[in-house]
Design an enzyme around this catalytic site. Structure first.
Site, PDB file in Angstrom:
ATOM      1  N   HIS A  81       0.815  -1.223   0.000  1.00 49.66           N
ATOM      2  CA  HIS A  81       0.000   0.000   0.000  1.00 49.66           C
ATOM      3  C   HIS A  81       0.845   1.268   0.000  1.00 49.66           C
ATOM      4  O   HIS A  81       1.798   1.391   0.753  1.00 49.66           O
ATOM      5  CB  HIS A  81      -0.928   0.022   1.220  1.00 49.66           C
ATOM      6  CG  HIS A  81      -1.763   1.267   1.285  1.00 49.66           C
ATOM      7  ND1 HIS A  81      -2.995   1.362   0.687  1.00 49.66           N
ATOM      8  CD2 HIS A  81      -1.507   2.491   1.826  1.00 49.66           C
ATOM      9  CE1 HIS A  81      -3.471   2.588   0.866  1.00 49.66           C
ATOM     10  NE2 HIS A  81      -2.594   3.285   1.564  1.00 49.66           N
ATOM     11  N   HIS A 141      -2.310   3.461  -8.240  1.00 53.09           N
ATOM     12  CA  HIS A 141      -2.781   2.630  -9.355  1.00 53.09           C
ATOM     13  C   HIS A 141      -2.516   3.319 -10.678  1.00 53.09           C
ATOM     14  O   HIS A 141      -2.523   4.550 -10.771  1.00 53.09           O
ATOM     15  CB  HIS A 141      -4.270   2.288  -9.221  1.00 53.09           C
ATOM     16  CG  HIS A 141      -5.161   3.480  -9.088  1.00 53.09           C
ATOM     17  ND1 HIS A 141      -5.359   4.126  -7.886  1.00 53.09           N
ATOM     18  CD2 HIS A 141      -5.921   4.146  -9.995  1.00 53.09           C
ATOM     19  CE1 HIS A 141      -6.185   5.132  -8.067  1.00 53.09           C
ATOM     20  NE2 HIS A 141      -6.547   5.182  -9.349  1.00 53.09           N
ATOM     21  N   HIS A 189      -3.941   3.300 -14.619  1.00 49.51           N
ATOM     22  CA  HIS A 189      -4.986   2.891 -15.547  1.00 49.51           C
ATOM     23  C   HIS A 189      -4.320   2.515 -16.871  1.00 49.51           C
ATOM     24  O   HIS A 189      -3.489   3.278 -17.384  1.00 49.51           O
ATOM     25  CB  HIS A 189      -5.940   4.055 -15.852  1.00 49.51           C
ATOM     26  CG  HIS A 189      -6.651   4.613 -14.656  1.00 49.51           C
ATOM     27  ND1 HIS A 189      -7.977   4.352 -14.379  1.00 49.51           N
ATOM     28  CD2 HIS A 189      -6.238   5.445 -13.662  1.00 49.51           C
ATOM     29  CE1 HIS A 189      -8.341   4.997 -13.286  1.00 49.51           C
ATOM     30  NE2 HIS A 189      -7.307   5.670 -12.828  1.00 49.51           N
TER      31      HIS A 189
END
Ligand code: 5GP
Ligand code: ZN
Length: 109
Positions: free
Chosen positions: A46, A95, A97
């Site tokens: 994380h 993240h 995309h």
């Protein structure tokens, strides 16, 4: 992180459609696709966003593997990462995309 959506996806507490996995990276389909193919690549460790990232190689190697596997290489694709307020980030687990499979618009085009 207990209250992080993507950590819950990693733990299997929230279902996801897996695209790719190795010991450091997990990729899955975006729930609200903005292109014919819309995948999300996340580090298993994380962090809030790329402000916390020092090793970009691992995740881009994973992206490139999927790009090759899905034959996006020549037609093209887009990789996007949104950071904080001005970037429009909504999920605060790093993240990327991957958008592909059709002509993409935006960025003034
Ligand atoms: P951001 O806006 O932070 O760059 O991107 C977050 C992305 O996560 C959005 O594209 C959104 O559709 C996707 N997303 C949000 N919740 C879920 C979920 O529960 N499952 C999946 N697969 N994607 C999600
Ligand atoms: Zn997380």
């Amino acid at each position: 992180m207990d209250d992080c959506l993507f950590c819950k996806i990693l733990k299997g507490e929230i279902p996801s459609e897996k695209i790719y996995e190795d010991d450091k990276v997990y990729a899955f389909k975006d729930i609200a696709p903005m292109a014919k193919y819309h995948f999300l690549f996340i580090p298993k460790e994380h962090g809030q966003n790329i402000n916390d990232v020092s090793d970009f190689n691992t995740i881009f190697e994973a992206i490139k593997k999927v790009v090759a596997e899905y034959n996006f290489t020549d037609d093209g694709y887009r990789v996007v990462t949104n950071v904080n307020k001005f970037g429009g980030q909504t999920v605060f687990h790093t993240h990327f995309h991957l958008l592909a499979g059709e002509q993409l618009t935006g960025f003034g085009r």
